[in-house]
Design a protein around this motif. Structure first.
Motif, PDB file in Angstrom:
ATOM      1  N   VAL A 132      -3.771   4.337  -0.876  1.00  0.00           N
ATOM      2  CA  VAL A 132      -4.427   4.509   0.417  1.00  0.00           C
ATOM      3  C   VAL A 132      -4.230   5.948   0.876  1.00  0.00           C
ATOM      4  O   VAL A 132      -3.096   6.419   0.945  1.00  0.00           O
ATOM      5  CB  VAL A 132      -3.858   3.528   1.464  1.00  0.00           C
ATOM      6  N   THR A 133      -5.307   6.649   1.174  1.00  0.00           N
ATOM      7  CA  THR A 133      -5.200   8.053   1.571  1.00  0.00           C
ATOM      8  C   THR A 133      -5.485   8.291   3.047  1.00  0.00           C
ATOM      9  O   THR A 133      -5.346   9.414   3.526  1.00  0.00           O
ATOM     10  CB  THR A 133      -6.155   8.925   0.740  1.00  0.00           C
ATOM     11  N   SER A 134      -5.895   7.247   3.775  1.00  0.00           N
ATOM     12  CA  SER A 134      -6.203   7.417   5.192  1.00  0.00           C
ATOM     13  C   SER A 134      -6.054   6.081   5.909  1.00  0.00           C
ATOM     14  O   SER A 134      -6.113   5.016   5.284  1.00  0.00           O
ATOM     15  CB  SER A 134      -7.644   7.926   5.381  1.00  0.00           C
TER      16      SER A 134
ATOM     17  N   TYR B 143       0.864  -1.183   0.000  1.00  0.00           N
ATOM     18  CA  TYR B 143       0.000   0.000   0.000  1.00  0.00           C
ATOM     19  C   TYR B 143       0.902   1.235   0.000  1.00  0.00           C
ATOM     20  O   TYR B 143       1.985   1.229   0.570  1.00  0.00           O
ATOM     21  CB  TYR B 143      -0.897   0.012   1.241  1.00  0.00           C
TER      22      TYR B 143
ATOM     23  N   GLU C 263      -9.795  -0.911   5.995  1.00  0.00           N
ATOM     24  CA  GLU C 263     -10.770  -1.573   5.135  1.00  0.00           C
ATOM     25  C   GLU C 263     -10.091  -2.586   4.235  1.00  0.00           C
ATOM     26  O   GLU C 263     -10.587  -3.699   4.031  1.00  0.00           O
ATOM     27  CB  GLU C 263     -11.511  -0.530   4.285  1.00  0.00           C
ATOM     28  N   GLU C 264      -8.944  -2.205   3.701  1.00  0.00           N
ATOM     29  CA  GLU C 264      -8.190  -3.131   2.849  1.00  0.00           C
ATOM     30  C   GLU C 264      -7.786  -4.374   3.637  1.00  0.00           C
ATOM     31  O   GLU C 264      -7.778  -5.487   3.127  1.00  0.00           O
ATOM     32  CB  GLU C 264      -6.936  -2.438   2.296  1.00  0.00           C
TER      33      GLU C 264
ATOM     34  N   GLU D  49      -8.212   4.708   7.717  1.00  0.00           N
ATOM     35  CA  GLU D  49      -9.478   3.973   7.582  1.00  0.00           C
ATOM     36  C   GLU D  49      -9.493   3.149   6.299  1.00  0.00           C
ATOM     37  O   GLU D  49      -9.969   2.013   6.272  1.00  0.00           O
ATOM     38  CB  GLU D  49     -10.654   4.950   7.606  1.00  0.00           C
ATOM     39  N   GLU D  50      -8.957   3.721   5.215  1.00  0.00           N
ATOM     40  CA  GLU D  50      -8.903   2.978   3.961  1.00  0.00           C
ATOM     41  C   GLU D  50      -7.994   1.760   4.087  1.00  0.00           C
ATOM     42  O   GLU D  50      -8.292   0.692   3.558  1.00  0.00           O
ATOM     43  CB  GLU D  50      -8.410   3.882   2.832  1.00  0.00           C
ATOM     44  N   LEU D  51      -6.878   1.925   4.790  1.00  0.00           N
ATOM     45  CA  LEU D  51      -5.972   0.795   4.985  1.00  0.00           C
ATOM     46  C   LEU D  51      -6.650  -0.294   5.801  1.00  0.00           C
ATOM     47  O   LEU D  51      -6.540  -1.486   5.495  1.00  0.00           O
ATOM     48  CB  LEU D  51      -4.693   1.258   5.679  1.00  0.00           C
TER      49      LEU D  51
ATOM     50  N   GLN E  61      -9.348  -5.558   6.086  1.00  0.00           N
ATOM     51  CA  GLN E  61     -10.570  -6.157   6.636  1.00  0.00           C
ATOM     52  C   GLN E  61     -10.474  -6.297   8.147  1.00  0.00           C
ATOM     53  O   GLN E  61     -10.870  -7.309   8.741  1.00  0.00           O
ATOM     54  CB  GLN E  61     -10.829  -7.529   6.001  1.00  0.00           C
TER      55      GLN E  61
END
Length: 385
Positions: free
Chosen positions: A287-289, A262, A295-296, A291-293, A298
């Motif tokens: 990935v910009t945050s 990422y 989510e990736e 939270e996105e990481l 899981q």
């Protein structure tokens, strides 16, 4: 301790002697030797000077080095002294050796560690980047380290100056676990400026190395240790990296090991983000945050309420005017007039320049903000302790 346990510990002491004598790069030889003899038998043959005769010409030089190390030293006594210093030694044959690392093709034959190694069940992310990072990089490293720790994810890195150390500090302050993988012995703090982080890792996380205690840091030792950083993790998150960066060595190793990569994007003109932007072009997940990481990965974002409240109140959430002003800052320096206008838009009231300056200087003094070229203010890249 039973007789069987004593015998096991004695053999472990000789395995430790053999590993030091052969060197960290002798994995093939060590595996060949252990298929035929015990470590104690190898020691005896080395003392008798016959070990080299039992190997082919290609491995004879290594065997001669092992023979030279088989002096009259107290093998078991040295191992006990090592343990008394709080340093553990574990080989890839043992259950305590990290499962993720065990399955990579060039896994270290053994590891030294102090503190504790990562839990095999816990998700783990390598948080890496350049040493000479920007304020933007510092801030994002802190936010990612903090968020990963709150989500129960281990943060692994190289304890280096810059992105590595900042991300690890953030994880520990959030009450999480972090492991520093060193390019020297686990009893050597490098760089020296990270002494406080090193001591924190010893008590609340861990440090590990494939190199014996006392090994001094050398440039040649750092690239091999990067395979351990990526090998211990489910994924690698790159915060900032130049076009040509040592960070990208870790990325290459991660890809060889089948790990997810990422990257945090940066502006096209930022040289410190050129490596990240290239990774994204080549297929790394953008990935910009945090939270996105998450989510990736899981991962369930369920921070510990007690730790979250503590961190927010003591580290990240100043109140009153300070909190209002901090909300207006980012990692790009802004002049007083723009901040005054932004305050008016956000809170529908005018703030006098003296009061604005006083509030901003207080944020700087508390470590939440920084000052560039006089009257330009930005969010600090490093959270206050």
């Amino acid at each position: 301790m039973t007789e069987a346990e004593k015998a096991t510990e004695t053999e472990k002491a000789y395995v430790h002697w053999l590993y030091k004598a052969a060197g960290a790069g002798s994995r093939g030889l060590l595996k060949k030797l252990e298929r035929v003899w015990t470590a104690q038998e190898i020691y005896r043959m080395a003392r008798e000077g016959v070990l080299a005769d039992k190997l082919d010409a290609r491995q004879r030089k290594q065997a001669e080095r092992i023979q030279a190390a088989a002096d009259s030293r107290d093998v078991t006594g040295e191992y006990e002294k090592l343990r008394a210093r709080g340093i553990c030694f574990v080989t890839a044959k043992e259950d305590a050796y990290p499962r993720r690392l065990k399955v990579i093709h060039d896994a270290p034959y053994a590891l030294y560690y102090a503190g504790r190694l990562p839990d095999d069940v816990q998700k783990s992310v390598a948080l890496i980047g350049t040493r000479n990072c920007s304020e933007y990089g510092k801030g994002m490293a802190g936010e990612f380290g903090d968020a990963l720790a709150r989500a129960g994810i281990a943060v692994v890195s190289g304890m280096a100056r810059g992105i590595d150390g900042i991300g690890q500090w953030a994880a520990l302050r959030a009450g999480g676990y972090s492991l520093g993988v060193l390019g020297c012995g686990v009893d050597v703090c490098y760089p020296a400026e990270n002494k406080a982080l090193y001591e924190k890792l010893l008590t609340e996380g861990g440090v590990c190395s494939e190199y014996p205690p006392g090994t001094a840091p050398k440039a040649v030792l750092f690239p091999p240790r990067n395979r351990i950083i990526s090998g211990l993790c489910d994924g690698v998150m790159v915060i900032e990296a130049k076009e040509r960066s040592g960070t990208l060595i870790t990325v290459d190793m991660a890809l060889e090991q089948g790990r997810e990569v990422y990257a945090l994007p940066g502006r096209a003109t930022d040289t410190l983000s050129a490596g990240c932007n290239r990774l994204i072009r080549q297929g790394a997940a953008l990935v910009t945050s945090p939270e996105e990481l998450l989510e990736e990965l899981q991962a369930a974002l369920r921070p510990n309420p007690e730790k979250t409240v503590y961190c927010q109140q003591s580290l990240f959430e100043p109140e009153g005017l300070s909190g209002e002003l901090l909300a207006l800052l980012d990692f790009t320096p802004k002049p007083l007039d723009l901040l005054q206008e932004a305050y008016h838009r956000a809170y529908q009231t005018r703030i006098p320049v003296p009061r604005l300056c006083h509030g901003l200087l207080q944020l700087c003094a508390d470590g939440y903000a920084g000052q560039n070229a006089g009257a330009y203010y930005r969010k600090s890249g490093q959270r206050p302790v």
